[in-house]
Design a protein around this motif. Structure first.
Motif, short mmCIF file in Angstrom:
data_model
loop_
_atom_site.label_atom_id
_atom_site.label_comp_id
_atom_site.label_asym_id
_atom_site.label_seq_id
_atom_site.Cartn_x
_atom_site.Cartn_y
_atom_site.Cartn_z
N GLU A 1 0.82 -1.21 0.00
CA GLU A 1 0.00 0.00 0.00
C GLU A 1 0.86 1.27 0.00
OE1 GLU A 1 -2.88 -0.56 3.17
OE2 GLU A 1 -3.44 -2.51 2.35
N SER B 1 -0.60 -7.33 3.83
CA SER B 1 -0.71 -5.87 3.80
C SER B 1 -1.43 -5.37 5.05
CB SER B 1 -1.50 -5.43 2.57
OG SER B 1 -2.87 -5.74 2.72
N PRO B 2 -1.32 -4.07 5.35
CA PRO B 2 -2.05 -3.52 6.50
C PRO B 2 -3.55 -3.79 6.41
CG PRO B 2 -0.43 -1.94 5.72
CD PRO B 2 -0.46 -3.06 4.72
N THR B 3 -4.12 -3.68 5.22
CA THR B 3 -5.55 -3.93 5.05
C THR B 3 -5.88 -5.39 5.34
OG1 THR B 3 -5.77 -2.14 3.45
CG2 THR B 3 -7.47 -3.84 3.41
N GLU B 4 -5.06 -6.31 4.84
CA GLU B 4 -5.29 -7.74 5.11
C GLU B 4 -5.21 -8.03 6.60
OE1 GLU B 4 -3.58 -10.09 1.24
OE2 GLU B 4 -2.12 -9.12 2.56
N ARG C 1 -5.73 -5.92 9.08
CA ARG C 1 -6.87 -5.29 9.75
C ARG C 1 -8.12 -6.15 9.58
NH1 ARG C 1 -6.00 -0.61 8.26
NH2 ARG C 1 -6.98 -0.65 6.24
N LYS C 2 -8.37 -6.65 8.36
CA LYS C 2 -9.54 -7.51 8.11
C LYS C 2 -9.45 -8.79 8.93
CE LYS C 2 -10.66 -5.83 3.50
NZ LYS C 2 -10.67 -6.15 2.07
N GLU D 1 -10.28 -7.89 12.50
CA GLU D 1 -11.71 -7.63 12.66
C GLU D 1 -12.52 -8.92 12.67
OE1 GLU D 1 -12.46 -4.84 9.50
OE2 GLU D 1 -11.63 -3.15 10.67
#
Length: 91
Positions: free
Chosen positions: A39, A76-79, A81-82, A85
């Motif tokens: 990212e 990745s940061p998004t992966e 975070r998901k 969560e």
């Protein structure tokens, strides 16, 4: 690459990595892969490239290419975070 500073950054990684063969991290396909996975975050780029260098050394390839990058377990940061969560909500 559209961002000269990124070219410079990736070229400098290539110079300081303890690899016996040159890695062309600033090649357009590798830049695209690195940016999409990290990212574009500097610390994330460092983490991914460090992991890729370790894989390149352990495999005896001694250079980072697309195949080595795809072998990284880096998320990745998004992966991340998901994943967090999902863990929190399923708890």
């Amino acid at each position: 690459c559209a961002l000269p500073i990124l070219d410079s950054l990736l070229a400098s990684f290539s110079v300081v990595l303890p690899l016996r063969r040159a890695s062309t991290l600033h090649a357009p396909r590798l830049v695209e892969k690195i940016l999409s996975r990290t990212e574009g975050i500097l610390g994330e780029i460092n983490t991914l490239i460090t992991e890729a260098a370790a894989i390149a050394i352990e495999s005896g390839k001694e250079r980072i290419d697309e195949r080595v990058l795809s072998q990284c377990s880096y998320r990745s940061p998004t992966e991340r975070r998901k994943l967090y969560e999902r863990q929190v909500t399923t708890g």
